[in-house]
Design an enzyme around this catalytic site. Structure first.
Site, mmCIF file in Angstrom:
data_model
loop_
_atom_site.group_PDB
_atom_site.id
_atom_site.type_symbol
_atom_site.label_atom_id
_atom_site.label_comp_id
_atom_site.label_asym_id
_atom_site.label_seq_id
_atom_site.Cartn_x
_atom_site.Cartn_y
_atom_site.Cartn_z
ATOM 1 C CG HIS A 155 -1.675 -1.241 1.451
ATOM 2 N ND1 HIS A 155 -2.946 -1.482 0.970
ATOM 3 C CD2 HIS A 155 -1.310 -2.378 2.100
ATOM 4 C CE1 HIS A 155 -3.333 -2.688 1.333
ATOM 5 N NE2 HIS A 155 -2.353 -3.258 2.013
ATOM 6 C CB SER A 276 12.817 22.717 -15.352
ATOM 7 O OG SER A 276 12.034 23.889 -15.434
ATOM 8 C CE LYS A 282 11.517 19.618 -10.964
ATOM 9 N NZ LYS A 282 10.232 19.932 -11.615
ATOM 10 C CG ASN A 284 12.169 17.386 -14.260
ATOM 11 O OD1 ASN A 284 12.042 17.508 -13.038
ATOM 12 N ND2 ASN A 284 11.935 18.375 -15.105
ATOM 13 C CD GLU A 289 8.286 12.459 -15.391
ATOM 14 O OE1 GLU A 289 7.299 13.082 -14.998
ATOM 15 O OE2 GLU A 289 9.362 13.012 -15.677
ATOM 16 C CE1 TYR A 316 -5.702 -9.367 -45.947
ATOM 17 C CE2 TYR A 316 -7.242 -8.680 -47.658
ATOM 18 C CZ TYR A 316 -6.197 -8.389 -46.789
ATOM 19 O OH TYR A 316 -5.670 -7.135 -46.760
ATOM 20 C CE LYS A 324 0.499 -5.722 -43.527
ATOM 21 N NZ LYS A 324 -0.975 -5.802 -43.328
#
Ligand code: ARG
Length: 462
Positions: A155, A276, A282, A284, A289, A316, A324
């Site tokens: 948790h 940043s 910063k 990051n 991400e 077909y 594709k």
């Protein structure tokens, strides 16, 4: 003039040509298309369906076309619809009537089924190798961090101490299952469909077995209707890749959390993080991400493929051309994510002190305190209760269990009072908590050692 223009008296509208055409994305199948055509032509010659010297001419020219494509000398045409007809048209432009014999006993339906199988077999193998690289990095980290203690979570709350090695080896197991799934999926791609014709097979005395051998397939498809219309293996691959992405995404999520100031468990290498444009301080975790973000498009492709296929009657249908872009995007996404993720992990540093300190907070040894009492004869539920009271007492005073002096510990343990000795402090040390979980699958360094050995054997066996 279209290769199929005979029964038409009017030309196709330009917007239909554009709509129908798949050349802009299926041209990447050119290599497999040509290899398939070469095997088909050789077999046609060998079975005397066309003269052997004409088969030779076709093969020579197909090889020349392959070389020209690779050297960027060929411009494909939207009018010629797809890669199959583009190549056939170039062949006919170059060698005339002999080129017109290549498509004997073959349909684009079995041709495309062949090409996509050959392509995906290769891509699946590449992806397996990339996952293997990532697993090698995991084992190397685990080998160095067998005694590095960190909090384990449930948790997202600190739960029990584990080692960093144990955490890495959890991902090893996940990726091992991914490899097993991919290998299994590869088996079902490995069936050769040429000879299915448009849908019903062919009347020519073709040697499918010869084509199978030349193209390195392990079996032949056994029903022509299924041979041309089966895309299960495409869906299976998208499904395997979705699960693999889900694993990478969970791992990315942890990396993002761990790289935050709140956790501080890892420091990403400068070369695998970004800054940043406005906030000078910063750093990051963009790579993690983006991997997490790209998971959605792979799931999306899986849903698209399942939906394309769900209402199709045998055999077909042109809808299948939609397979594709979806599967190409899955494959491309994985092939982009895996190497960069692996390098990001390989180059990050682990702040082991911070991890250790985090494990010292949050009563991660509370279960072990209860277990101590159990070993002295207290029923587990009762031990749980005693420990729970003790934890509440500690929270109120901002203490860890091991900060409480022995006399007070005894006092707080009610009926278990006399069962607690000085050795309790050793028994609930983080090191002991970890070492004690020494059964197969546990977080003990000794068990990690055994697991690492098995992991290395597994990697050698792939
Ligand atoms: N471009 C088609 C595809 O990708 C090839 C097969 C076309 N067959 C046909 N009968 N139109 O599915």
């Amino acid at each position: 003039m279209k290769l199929w223009g005979g029964r038409f008296s009017e030309a196709t509208d330009k917007i239909v040509d554009d709509f129908n055409s798949s050349i802009r994305f299926d041209q990447r199948l050119y290599y497999y298309d040509i290899k398939g055509s070469i095997a088909h032509a050789r077999m046609l010659g060998n079975c005397s369906i066309i003269p052997e010297e004409e088969a030779e001419m076709i093969i020579t020219e197909l090889n020349a076309i392959l070389k020209d494509i690779e050297e960027g000398k060929i411009e494909f045409e939207v009018d010629a619809e797809d890669i199959h007809m583009n190549i056939e048209k170039i062949l006919i432009d170059r060698i005339g009537d002999v080129g017109k014999k290549l498509h004997t006993g073959r349909s684009r339906n079995d041709q495309v089924a062949l090409d996509i199988r050959m392509f995906l077999k290769e891509e699946t193998t590449d992806i397996i190798n990339m996952v293997k690289e990532l697993m090698t990095v995991l084992v190397n980290i685990a080998d160095k961090q067998k005694r590095t203690i960190m909090p384990g979570y449930t948790h997202l709350q600190r739960a029990q101490p584990v080692t960093l090695a144990h955490h890495m080896l959890a991902y090893f197991e996940m990726f091992k299952r991914d490899i097993e799934r991919l290998k299994d999926c590869h088996k079902r791609m490995d069936s050769m469909p040429l000879g299915s014709g448009a849908l019903a097979g062919t009347t020519y005395p073709m040697d499918r077995e010869m084509v199978r051998k030349e193209l390195n397939f392990s079996s032949l498809t056994l029903n022509s209707l299924d041979g041309v219309s089966d895309r299960d293996f495409v869906i299976e691959l998208a499904s395997c890749l979705s699960i693999l992405m889900m694993h990478l995404s969970r791992f990315s999520e942890e990396i993002i959390l761990w790289a935050s100031l709140e956790f501080g468990f890892i420091t990403l290498s400068d070369s695998y993080s970004t800054g940043s444009s406005i906030m000078p301080q910063k750093k990051n975790p963009d790579v993690a991400e983006l991997v997490r973000g790209k998971t959605g498009r792979v799931y999306g492709s899986l849903m698209a493929l399942l939906t394309v296929m769900k209402g199709l009657p045998l055999a077909y249908n042109k809808d299948m051309q939609e397979d594709k872009e979806a599967i190409f995007d899955c494959v491309d996404t994985l092939k982009m994510c895996l190497p960069v993720f692996t390098r990001m992990l390989e180059t990050c540093s682990f702040n082991t002190d911070t991890m250790y300190k985090a494990a010292q907070k949050g009563f991660t040894n509370a279960t072990d305190f209860a277990d101590y009492l159990v070993k002295k004869g207290i029923p587990f539920r009762q031990a749980h209760e005693i420990t729970g009271n003790l934890v509440r007492y500690c929270i109120e005073r901002n203490l860890a269990i091991e900060d409480v002096p022995l006399e007070e510990l005894k006092e707080l343990s009610g009926s278990a009072k006399d069962l607690i000795d000085e050795d309790i402090y050793n028994e609930i040390s983080l090191e002991k908590c970890v070492e004690g979980r020494n059964l197969t699958g546990g977080t003990a360094p000794e068990n990690s050692e055994r697991h690492i050995k098995l992991a290395q054997e597994y990697l050698d066996s792939i």
